[in-house]
Design a protein around this motif. Structure first.
Motif, mmCIF file in Angstrom:
data_model
loop_
_atom_site.group_PDB
_atom_site.id
_atom_site.type_symbol
_atom_site.label_atom_id
_atom_site.label_comp_id
_atom_site.label_asym_id
_atom_site.label_seq_id
_atom_site.Cartn_x
_atom_site.Cartn_y
_atom_site.Cartn_z
ATOM 1 N N ASN A 10 0.816 -1.219 0.000
ATOM 2 C CA ASN A 10 0.000 0.000 0.000
ATOM 3 C C ASN A 10 0.850 1.269 0.000
ATOM 4 O OD1 ASN A 10 -2.419 -1.236 -0.156
ATOM 5 N ND2 ASN A 10 -2.843 -1.190 2.050
ATOM 6 N N ARG A 11 1.940 1.231 0.761
ATOM 7 C CA ARG A 11 2.782 2.425 0.854
ATOM 8 C C ARG A 11 3.290 2.842 -0.533
ATOM 9 N NH1 ARG A 11 7.926 3.511 1.780
ATOM 10 N NH2 ARG A 11 8.498 1.325 1.902
ATOM 11 N N GLN A 12 3.699 1.861 -1.323
ATOM 12 C CA GLN A 12 4.191 2.180 -2.676
ATOM 13 C C GLN A 12 3.059 2.684 -3.571
ATOM 14 O OE1 GLN A 12 6.485 -0.769 -4.756
ATOM 15 N NE2 GLN A 12 7.835 -1.112 -2.988
ATOM 16 N N GLN A 14 0.411 4.269 -2.550
ATOM 17 C CA GLN A 14 0.086 5.635 -2.115
ATOM 18 C C GLN A 14 1.110 6.632 -2.642
ATOM 19 O OE1 GLN A 14 -0.290 4.824 2.029
ATOM 20 N NE2 GLN A 14 -2.474 4.336 1.857
ATOM 21 N N GLN A 15 2.370 6.241 -2.661
ATOM 22 C CA GLN A 15 3.408 7.124 -3.209
ATOM 23 C C GLN A 15 3.154 7.376 -4.694
ATOM 24 O OE1 GLN A 15 7.036 5.079 -2.266
ATOM 25 N NE2 GLN A 15 7.327 6.193 -0.339
ATOM 26 N N LEU A 16 2.790 6.305 -5.396
ATOM 27 C CA LEU A 16 2.506 6.447 -6.826
ATOM 28 C C LEU A 16 1.307 7.379 -7.044
ATOM 29 C CD1 LEU A 16 2.962 5.608 -9.785
ATOM 30 C CD2 LEU A 16 1.433 3.670 -9.375
ATOM 31 N N SER A 18 0.173 9.693 -5.018
ATOM 32 C CA SER A 18 0.542 11.076 -4.690
ATOM 33 C C SER A 18 1.336 11.702 -5.815
ATOM 34 C CB SER A 18 1.392 11.115 -3.413
ATOM 35 O OG SER A 18 0.640 10.654 -2.353
ATOM 36 N N ALA A 19 2.267 10.941 -6.367
ATOM 37 C CA ALA A 19 3.104 11.486 -7.449
ATOM 38 C C ALA A 19 2.240 11.894 -8.639
ATOM 39 C CB ALA A 19 4.154 10.464 -7.876
ATOM 40 N N GLN A 22 -0.191 14.942 -7.629
ATOM 41 C CA GLN A 22 0.489 16.222 -7.382
ATOM 42 C C GLN A 22 1.368 16.644 -8.557
ATOM 43 O OE1 GLN A 22 2.405 15.770 -3.557
ATOM 44 N NE2 GLN A 22 0.479 15.082 -2.666
ATOM 45 N N TRP A 23 1.243 15.926 -9.659
ATOM 46 C CA TRP A 23 2.037 16.256 -10.843
ATOM 47 C C TRP A 23 1.598 17.615 -11.364
ATOM 48 C CZ3 TRP A 23 1.201 14.240 -16.422
ATOM 49 C CH2 TRP A 23 2.314 14.541 -17.209
#
Ligand SMILES: Cc1cc2nc3c(=O)[nH]c(=O)nc-3n(C[C@H](O)[C@H](O)[C@H](O)COP(=O)(O)OP(=O)(O)OC[C@H]3O[C@@H](n4cnc5c(N)ncnc54)[C@H](O)[C@@H]3O)c2cc1C
Length: 93
Positions: A10-12, A14-16, A18-19, A22-23
């Motif tokens: 999940n952490r990965q 969520q990072q994806l 967000s990226a 927020q692009w």
């Protein structure tokens, strides 16, 4: 390496997410008047009656369409503004 989404932590994910969310894209310029379709600026709407398009300062002077400081998104809004404000003014001019 191909992986199933279900196997990604999940952490990965969520990072994806967000990226991507927020692009930000920063335009580096415009094509100028060559492809311009609408202009900013013009006669201040505060100086006009919104019911008749008549100038508040000069009786019997009317402004409509592109010459007024009204700018719509592309897609027909500027034509609509030109036609609508023209129609309104014609009722009184
Ligand atoms: C390339 C382009 C594409 C566009 N595409 C779209 C679109 O897809 N959808 C949309 O909603 N809007 C579009 N627009 C914007 C839209 O065309 C304008 O907002 C709209 O035409 C404004 O109408 P108007 O009658 O106020 O002004 P105009 O259409 O500019 O009419 C003004 C008229 O006054 C005449 N004139 C100027 N000076 C004098 C003078 N001294 N004496 C006598 N006559 C004079 C001009 O020749 C002109 O015929 C586009 C604009 C451009 C340039």
């Amino acid at each position: 390496m191909r992986r199933r989404i279900a196997d990604i932590p999940n952490r990965q994910l969520q990072q994806l997410g967000s990226a991507i969310n927020q692009w930000q894209i920063v335009p580096n310029g415009t094509e100028g008047y060559r492809t311009a379709e609408v202009t900013l600026g013009g006669v201040d709407t505060a100086g006009l009656s919104s019911k008749t398009m008549e100038s508040r300062r000069v009786p019997n002077l009317y402004f409509i369409g592109e010459v007024v400081d009204v700018t719509g998104h592309l897609g027909g809004h500027n034509f609509q503004w030109a036609w609508s404000s023209g129609f309104v003014a014609c009722q009184y001019a």
